[in-house]
Design an enzyme around this catalytic site. Structure first.
Site, PDB file in Angstrom:
ATOM      1  N   TYR A  13       0.814  -1.216   0.000  1.00 61.41           N
ATOM      2  CA  TYR A  13       0.000   0.000   0.000  1.00 61.41           C
ATOM      3  C   TYR A  13       0.848   1.266   0.000  1.00 61.41           C
ATOM      4  O   TYR A  13       0.615   2.202   0.764  1.00 61.41           O
ATOM      5  CB  TYR A  13      -0.949   0.000   1.194  1.00 61.41           C
ATOM      6  CG  TYR A  13      -1.957  -1.127   1.145  1.00 61.41           C
ATOM      7  CD1 TYR A  13      -3.043  -1.049   0.279  1.00 61.41           C
ATOM      8  CD2 TYR A  13      -1.811  -2.261   1.935  1.00 61.41           C
ATOM      9  CE1 TYR A  13      -3.963  -2.076   0.209  1.00 61.41           C
ATOM     10  CE2 TYR A  13      -2.726  -3.297   1.864  1.00 61.41           C
ATOM     11  CZ  TYR A  13      -3.799  -3.194   0.992  1.00 61.41           C
ATOM     12  OH  TYR A  13      -4.710  -4.226   0.923  1.00 61.41           O
ATOM     13  N   TYR A 141     -12.216  -6.712   7.032  1.00 60.13           N
ATOM     14  CA  TYR A 141     -11.050  -6.911   6.164  1.00 60.13           C
ATOM     15  C   TYR A 141     -10.677  -8.392   6.202  1.00 60.13           C
ATOM     16  O   TYR A 141     -10.533  -8.983   7.287  1.00 60.13           O
ATOM     17  CB  TYR A 141      -9.854  -6.074   6.620  1.00 60.13           C
ATOM     18  CG  TYR A 141      -8.602  -6.373   5.821  1.00 60.13           C
ATOM     19  CD1 TYR A 141      -8.434  -5.841   4.543  1.00 60.13           C
ATOM     20  CD2 TYR A 141      -7.626  -7.224   6.313  1.00 60.13           C
ATOM     21  CE1 TYR A 141      -7.313  -6.138   3.786  1.00 60.13           C
ATOM     22  CE2 TYR A 141      -6.497  -7.530   5.566  1.00 60.13           C
ATOM     23  CZ  TYR A 141      -6.342  -6.987   4.295  1.00 60.13           C
ATOM     24  OH  TYR A 141      -5.242  -7.300   3.550  1.00 60.13           O
ATOM     25  N   ASP A 242     -13.033 -15.530  10.488  1.00 61.79           N
ATOM     26  CA  ASP A 242     -11.678 -15.199  10.042  1.00 61.79           C
ATOM     27  C   ASP A 242     -10.845 -14.836  11.267  1.00 61.79           C
ATOM     28  O   ASP A 242     -10.911 -13.723  11.770  1.00 61.79           O
ATOM     29  CB  ASP A 242     -11.755 -14.037   9.052  1.00 61.79           C
ATOM     30  CG  ASP A 242     -10.383 -13.559   8.589  1.00 61.79           C
ATOM     31  OD1 ASP A 242      -9.363 -14.069   9.091  1.00 61.79           O
ATOM     32  OD2 ASP A 242     -10.334 -12.654   7.732  1.00 61.79           O
ATOM     33  N   LYS A 271      -1.104 -15.982  10.122  1.00 61.63           N
ATOM     34  CA  LYS A 271      -0.234 -15.029  10.806  1.00 61.63           C
ATOM     35  C   LYS A 271       0.641 -15.678  11.887  1.00 61.63           C
ATOM     36  O   LYS A 271       1.756 -16.091  11.622  1.00 61.63           O
ATOM     37  CB  LYS A 271      -1.053 -13.864  11.377  1.00 61.63           C
ATOM     38  CG  LYS A 271      -1.537 -12.876  10.320  1.00 61.63           C
ATOM     39  CD  LYS A 271      -2.115 -11.636  10.944  1.00 61.63           C
ATOM     40  CE  LYS A 271      -2.645 -10.648   9.920  1.00 61.63           C
ATOM     41  NZ  LYS A 271      -1.610 -10.000   9.117  1.00 61.63           N
TER      42      LYS A 271
END
Length: 428
Positions: A13, A141, A242, A271
């Protein structure tokens, strides 16, 4: 090297050839990153939630070296191996008893792709092709690949540039109830309405349990999650949770869904799975879902080249063993208690809108957007690595962070935010 980086390497980004200085890290150990000039700074971000044990951990290093001497990779098509079997068993043992099937993938975003495919195939394999949409949440997200982007917030999220080419899903209002809020049915009204009106075409609901991460570090009531589960059951819709960011202790529970005492039909983790050593994720589901997917001779249509990579699985096994045999609950509780006490001082600053803490997550929300180019060097001067975004200064320190190191982090946040308030006034 930095000049070459600016000219040729793309970062997340960020524009190519950025004008802002890049921070050059040459090594890391414990909670510290060592910069090119020898300065050591505390990583308060756990490298985006993942490095829960800190860096350069002997047990994880040894697991990697040992596995390298055997094989670093082998295809998973028609082949299996001990690291994958052991990891699958551990994941099944530590998650809800209903979750009995494991699909390994390369990253958290891909684990979401697999979950979406599971949901769609569950219905289509049984002849119900009408269920072709996902009910997701504003401020959510779930990753940067196309399926995952289609269930991220379509307006305020990071993927509006692709709006015209993404699969069109249905979105409910973001959870608006604080973690300890007194329950009001109004909190769930929009979601309940969207589900009631569209359940015949909804294959699954997807959300981040208890904490919405990149959508604003929003922490919400466990009861919201309980009602979501009940409504999914009522209307015959699958529930995907999630937990790529929240799994493995970050919220004070091993998995965030435990705050609500519910279970998902499909669970995504990633992660922290390998302690931040390498990319690995998993999608877990129930026998019922997989039997549905495999109806009429079908199979789940996904198969990454590096699926169940032995090296990554071995490190993940070592990481989970290290976590589960550590006093992680006490550590997280200690971090939470200290963050609540010390970050509360930020509430005295006019620029601060709200302070939120849950487990090893601390959030200072400002009433204006941060200036990343100004703020990042200020934190480095204080000996801290923090990567703010939007109007949020947030941290998720490694679980091994000492109380002294944590105080250094919280004091730096107060000092930098206070200075930022003065800087903002001068700038305007």
């Amino acid at each position: 090297m930095l000049e070459y980086d600016r000219e040729h390497i793309l970062h997340p980004y960020a524009p190519s050839n950025p004008s802002a200085d890049m921070t050059f890290v040459k090594s890391a150990k414990g909670v510290y990153l060592e910069l090119e000039d020898g300065k050591k700074i505390i990583d308060a971000m756990s490298s985006w939630w993942s490095v829960i044990h800190g860096y350069n951990v002997e047990a994880l290093n040894n697991a990697a070296v040992e596995q390298l001497s055997k094989m670093s990779h082998v295809m998973f098509g028609g082949i299996t191996h001990e690291p994958a079997i052991k990891l699958a068993k551990t994941l099944i043992d530590i998650t809800d008893t209903s979750l009995e099937r494991v699909f390994f993938s390369d990253s958290g975003s891909v684990s979401v792709e697999v979950a979406l495919k599971m949901a769609f195939q569950y219905w289509s394999s049984q002849g119900n092709s009408e269920k072709s949409k996902i009910l997701a949440f504003s401020k959510g997200y779930h990753g940067d690949t196309f399926g995952a982007m289609s269930v991220c917030d379509p307006i305020t999220g990071m993927h509006s540039a692709f709006e015209k080419i993404l699969h069109k899903n249905i979105f409910a209002e973001a959870p608006g109830c604080d973690y300890n809020a007194e329950w009001d049915e109004g909190y769930i009204a929009d979601f309940a309405s969207k589900l009631e009106q569209n359940h015949k075409e909804i294959a699954a609901v997807i959300l981040e349990p208890i904490v919405q991460g990149a959508g604003g570090m929003r922490i919400y009531s466990p009861h919201f999650l309980r009602v979501v589960r009940a409504l999914c059951d009522e209307y015959g819709v699958l529930l995907i949770l999630d937990e790529v960011a929240t799994g493995f202790g970050r919220t004070g529970k091993l998995f965030a869904y435990e705050h609500a005492d519910i279970s998902p039909d499909i669970l995504c983790v990633g992660k922290a799975l390998t302690g931040g050593y390498m990319s690995l994720a998993a999608t877990l589901t129930t026998k019922k879902v997989m039997h549905g997917v495999e109806s009429n001779g079908n199979v789940l249509m996904h198969g990454p080249t590096f699926m169940a990579n032995p090296l990554a699985c071995s490190v993940a096994n070592a990481s989970l063993e290290l976590l589960l045999h550590s006093p992680w609950q006490q550590r997280i509780l200690g971090i939470e208690t200290q963050l609540k006490e010390e970050l509360s001082e930020c509430n005295t600053l006019d620029i601060v809108k709200e302070v939120r803490v849950l487990g090893a997550i601390g959030v200072v929300e400002l009433n204006r957007d941060v200036d990343l180019a100004w703020m990042t060097p200020k934190f480095i001067q204080q000996g801290i690595w923090i990567r703010p975004f939007l109007n949020l200064v947030y941290i998720m320190p490694p679980y091994i962070t000492s109380s002294e190191e944590l105080t250094q982090i919280t004091q730096a946040i107060y000092d930098v935010v206070k200075e930022f308030a003065a800087y903002s006034k001068r700038s305007t």
